[in-house]
Design a protein around this motif. Structure first.
Motif, PDB file in Angstrom:
ATOM      1  N   ARG A   1       4.687   0.167  -9.483  1.00 44.89           N
ATOM      2  CA  ARG A   1       3.943  -0.551  -8.441  1.00 44.89           C
ATOM      3  C   ARG A   1       4.755  -0.718  -7.158  1.00 44.89           C
ATOM      4  NH1 ARG A   1       5.936  -4.409 -11.881  1.00 44.89           N
ATOM      5  NH2 ARG A   1       7.069  -6.121 -10.915  1.00 44.89           N
ATOM      6  N   MET A   2       6.049  -0.487  -7.219  1.00 46.01           N
ATOM      7  CA  MET A   2       6.905  -0.671  -6.051  1.00 46.01           C
ATOM      8  C   MET A   2       7.059   0.615  -5.230  1.00 46.01           C
ATOM      9  SD  MET A   2       9.903  -3.064  -7.661  1.00 46.01           S
ATOM     10  CE  MET A   2      10.719  -3.215  -6.082  1.00 46.01           C
ATOM     11  N   TYR A   3       6.513   1.706  -5.739  1.00 46.39           N
ATOM     12  CA  TYR A   3       6.750   3.008  -5.132  1.00 46.39           C
ATOM     13  C   TYR A   3       5.547   3.515  -4.359  1.00 46.39           C
ATOM     14  CZ  TYR A   3      11.105   3.680  -7.697  1.00 46.39           C
ATOM     15  OH  TYR A   3      12.376   3.562  -8.166  1.00 46.39           O
ATOM     16  N   ASP A   4       5.774   4.051  -3.166  1.00 45.61           N
ATOM     17  CA  ASP A   4       4.767   4.870  -2.516  1.00 45.61           C
ATOM     18  C   ASP A   4       4.628   6.150  -3.322  1.00 45.61           C
ATOM     19  OD1 ASP A   4       5.851   4.067   0.870  1.00 45.61           O
ATOM     20  OD2 ASP A   4       4.471   3.019  -0.473  1.00 45.61           O
TER      21      ASP A   4
ATOM     22  N   THR B   1       0.114   4.103  -0.504  1.00 45.83           N
ATOM     23  CA  THR B   1       1.247   3.193  -0.403  1.00 45.83           C
ATOM     24  C   THR B   1       1.154   2.054  -1.407  1.00 45.83           C
ATOM     25  OG1 THR B   1       0.139   1.822   1.251  1.00 45.83           O
ATOM     26  CG2 THR B   1       1.429   3.696   2.062  1.00 45.83           C
ATOM     27  N   VAL B   2       2.244   1.301  -1.514  1.00 49.32           N
ATOM     28  CA  VAL B   2       2.245   0.095  -2.333  1.00 49.32           C
ATOM     29  C   VAL B   2       1.456  -0.987  -1.588  1.00 49.32           C
ATOM     30  CG1 VAL B   2       4.476   0.673  -3.305  1.00 49.32           C
ATOM     31  CG2 VAL B   2       4.366  -0.797  -1.310  1.00 49.32           C
TER      32      VAL B   2
ATOM     33  N   ASN C   1      -2.100   0.944 -10.783  1.00 48.17           N
ATOM     34  CA  ASN C   1      -0.789   0.388 -11.124  1.00 48.17           C
ATOM     35  C   ASN C   1      -0.725  -0.052 -12.583  1.00 48.17           C
ATOM     36  OD1 ASN C   1       0.255   0.814  -8.556  1.00 48.17           O
ATOM     37  ND2 ASN C   1      -0.302  -1.236  -7.838  1.00 48.17           N
TER      38      ASN C   1
END
Length: 116
Positions: free
Chosen positions: A30-33, A52-53, A74
């Motif tokens: 969930r933190m990654y583009d 994007t996130v 996610n």
């Protein structure tokens, strides 16, 4: 162990559709583009689509705008690329990519061939 595993490629006729999937594991998805790239024979790898996130905003290469749709889940740690109205020039190996600051992960790629 970080893994990005693409699936869904294959042979399709011009005008057809394919849906590529990328399953992620081994990092905080969930933190990654998330990006889809492609590379055709004899050409450089090019960015096709980004999600994007956070807000999950999307961007597309001009060549695929209005034909391709990128989305992410996610909860399932997956990203999809819905490809419609495919053209022969879409033929390439498609790669899933995850980016967070200096961290950059790649899948092994899946072949998409558009031909009659």
């Amino acid at each position: 162990q970080v893994q990005l595993v693409e699936s869904g490629g294959g042979l399709v006729q011009p005008g057809g559709s394919l849906r590529l999937s990328c399953a992620a594991s081994g990092f905080t998805f969930r933190m990654y583009d998330m990006n889809w790239y492609r590379q055709a024979p004899g050409k450089e790898r090019e960015l096709v689509a980004t999600v994007t996130v956070g807000s999950g905003s999307t961007n597309y290469a001009d060549s695929v705008k209005d034909r391709f749709t990128i989305s992410r889940d996610n909860a399932k740690k997956s990203v999809l690329l819905q490809m419609n109205s495919l053209k022969p020039e879409d033929t390439a190996v498609y790669y899933c990519n995850a980016v967070f600051n200096y961290l950059n992960y790649w899948g092994q790629g899946t072949q998409v061939t558009v031909s009659s």
